[in-house]
Design an enzyme around this catalytic site. Sequence first.
Site, PDB file in Angstrom:
ATOM      1  CD  GLU A  24       1.619  -5.841   5.805  1.00 13.89           C
ATOM      2  OE1 GLU A  24       2.470  -6.300   5.963  1.00 13.89           O
ATOM      3  OE2 GLU A  24       0.736  -5.420   4.605  1.00 13.89           O
ATOM      4  N   GLY A  75       0.621  -5.180   0.408  1.00 12.63           N
ATOM      5  CA  GLY A  75      -0.081  -4.897  -0.274  1.00 12.63           C
ATOM      6  C   GLY A  75      -0.315  -6.302  -1.330  1.00 12.63           C
ATOM      7  CB  ALA A  92      -0.690   0.161   1.797  1.00 11.11           C
ATOM      8  CD  GLU A 117      -3.089  -7.784   2.588  1.00 14.25           C
ATOM      9  OE1 GLU A 117      -1.854  -6.394   2.536  1.00 14.25           O
ATOM     10  OE2 GLU A 117      -3.456  -7.554   3.467  1.00 14.25           O
TER      11      GLU A 117
HETATM   12  N1  COA Z   1       4.868   2.956  -0.242  1.00 14.22           N
HETATM   13  C1  COA Z   1       4.831   4.648  -0.802  1.00 14.22           C
HETATM   14  N2  COA Z   1       6.404   4.207  -1.643  1.00 14.22           N
HETATM   15  C2  COA Z   1       7.120   3.342  -1.675  1.00 14.22           C
HETATM   16  C3  COA Z   1       6.426   2.262  -1.069  1.00 14.22           C
HETATM   17  C4  COA Z   1       5.522   1.628  -0.593  1.00 14.22           C
HETATM   18  N3  COA Z   1       4.942   1.109  -0.579  1.00 14.22           N
HETATM   19  N4  COA Z   1       7.606   1.343  -1.283  1.00 14.22           N
HETATM   20  C5  COA Z   1       8.373   1.865  -1.941  1.00 14.22           C
HETATM   21  N5  COA Z   1       8.356   3.323  -2.164  1.00 14.22           N
HETATM   22  C6  COA Z   1       8.738   3.953  -3.067  1.00 14.22           C
HETATM   23  C7  COA Z   1      10.081   4.745  -1.985  1.00 14.22           C
HETATM   24  O1  COA Z   1       9.627   5.743  -0.765  1.00 14.22           O
HETATM   25  C8  COA Z   1      11.087   5.582  -3.586  1.00 14.22           C
HETATM   26  O2  COA Z   1      10.391   7.075  -3.742  1.00 14.22           O
HETATM   27  P1  COA Z   1      11.562   7.847  -3.749  1.00 14.22           P
HETATM   28  O3  COA Z   1      11.864   7.466  -4.627  1.00 14.22           O
HETATM   29  O4  COA Z   1      10.541   9.367  -4.091  1.00 14.22           O
HETATM   30  O5  COA Z   1      12.303   8.362  -2.336  1.00 14.22           O
HETATM   31  C9  COA Z   1      10.320   4.097  -4.244  1.00 14.22           C
HETATM   32  O6  COA Z   1       9.634   3.552  -4.030  1.00 14.22           O
HETATM   33  C10 COA Z   1      11.717   3.454  -4.829  1.00 14.22           C
HETATM   34  O7  COA Z   1      12.125   3.012  -3.800  1.00 14.22           O
HETATM   35  P2  COA Z   1      13.489   3.135  -2.505  1.00 14.22           P
HETATM   36  O8  COA Z   1      12.779   2.169  -1.102  1.00 14.22           O
HETATM   37  O9  COA Z   1      14.207   3.623  -2.895  1.00 14.22           O
HETATM   38  O10 COA Z   1      13.829   1.334  -3.283  1.00 14.22           O
HETATM   39  P3  COA Z   1      14.897   0.945  -2.621  1.00 14.22           P
HETATM   40  O11 COA Z   1      15.782  -1.008  -3.928  1.00 14.22           O
HETATM   41  O12 COA Z   1      15.811   0.580  -1.941  1.00 14.22           O
HETATM   42  O13 COA Z   1      13.680  -0.072  -2.164  1.00 14.22           O
HETATM   43  C11 COA Z   1      11.969  -2.203  -1.093  1.00 14.22           C
HETATM   44  C12 COA Z   1      12.937  -1.036  -2.166  1.00 14.22           C
HETATM   45  C13 COA Z   1      10.813  -2.598  -1.714  1.00 14.22           C
HETATM   46  C14 COA Z   1      13.009  -2.533   0.256  1.00 14.22           C
HETATM   47  C15 COA Z   1      11.605  -0.743   0.034  1.00 14.22           C
HETATM   48  O14 COA Z   1      11.273   0.752  -0.973  1.00 14.22           O
HETATM   49  C16 COA Z   1      10.464  -0.800   0.687  1.00 14.22           C
HETATM   50  O15 COA Z   1      10.782  -1.055   1.943  1.00 14.22           O
HETATM   51  N6  COA Z   1       8.935  -0.186   0.768  1.00 14.22           N
HETATM   52  C17 COA Z   1       8.677  -0.966   1.151  1.00 14.22           C
HETATM   53  C18 COA Z   1       7.835  -2.338   1.521  1.00 14.22           C
HETATM   54  C19 COA Z   1       6.592  -1.905   2.637  1.00 14.22           C
HETATM   55  O16 COA Z   1       6.494  -1.791   3.246  1.00 14.22           O
HETATM   56  N7  COA Z   1       5.327  -2.317   2.234  1.00 14.22           N
HETATM   57  C20 COA Z   1       4.347  -2.810   3.035  1.00 14.22           C
HETATM   58  C21 COA Z   1       3.480  -1.083   2.947  1.00 14.22           C
HETATM   59  S1  COA Z   1       1.738  -1.305   4.208  1.00 14.22           S
END
Ligand code: COA
Length: 256
Positions: free
Chosen positions: A134, A111, A65, A114
């Site tokens: 989460e 999400g 999400a 999911e």
């Molecule tokens: N919601 C909003 N933005 C998200 C996102 C999410 N769930 N997942 C990634 N992004 C965005 C990042 O903020 C970043 O945006 P920016 O470039 O404007 O700063 C962009 O996507 C790239 O992500 P980044 O974190 O820089 O990539 P990474 O390769 O370093 O890490 C992940 C990849 C997937 C490990 C990391 O993005 C992450 O942990 N995402 C969240 C996962 C999560 O907690 N999901 C559950 C949400 S309820």
Amino acid sequence: MYSTIVFSVEDHTAVITINRPDKLNALNHTVIEELSEALDTIAEDDNIRSVMITGAGEKAFVAGADISELVTLESWQGQDLARKGQQFVFDKIENSTKPIVAAVNGFALGGGCELALACHFIIASKNAKFGQPEVNLGLIPGYGGTQRLTQLVGRNKAMELLMTGDMIDAQEAMELGIVNKVVDADKLIEEINNVLRKLNSKSRTALAKIIECVNHFDHTQEGYDFEIAKFGECFGTKDMIEGTSAFLEKRKPKFD
Ligand code: COA
């Protein structure tokens, strides 16, 4: 027609591509609305016999999400988000009378995991990663993850994945029964098209009844409603504010 997904139909198969690669295809409000609309179109269009859902780019299926939309919500809004998402997207996918296959081409987190779990089965590329992180945001899954994951992998493994928030790779996800098949990234779409061509040649009536019977197995709405209530309770808590703010500020969360 759509701004956050790409929708196409070819050879009786609809392809939905979630298309926010710069945000790793995170599910914001508009994506949920557009997915709901696309699923209605699929249900109504007799020309469509099967569906593939995938993510744009090479890095992510869906990374969850959209955290930037969650951070300011109050408890009732959190519940509302989970209930609408479940009702208008995740339940529609699971109960679609047409087979829906997830083509998981990278991160399938929160999400995103999911979303894949709601599909009728999952084919993943070797670089795919699955997880329910989460907990690191002071949150729990709200789109059915506590229920579908537990049903697929069993109680103890679900507890571990949900509590640690750890990611697993495609191979481990296959060993756990989450993923049906793992293929090289450049073969993913071809592989799924082969499967869908096969399904497109089967009886629609039989496929619809198979989906109905398998779903009937032991899904109780009560579990999903319970998850929605508990998801909502996370909103406005110190932990959730800290967890989501930490993600957006690109730092580690500090929970009491
Ligand atoms: N919601 C909003 N933005 C998200 C996102 C999410 N769930 N997942 C990634 N992004 C965005 C990042 O903020 C970043 O945006 P920016 O470039 O404007 O700063 C962009 O996507 C790239 O992500 P980044 O974190 O820089 O990539 P990474 O390769 O370093 O890490 C992940 C990849 C997937 C490990 C990391 O993005 C992450 O942990 N995402 C969240 C996962 C999560 O907690 N999901 C559950 C949400 S309820």
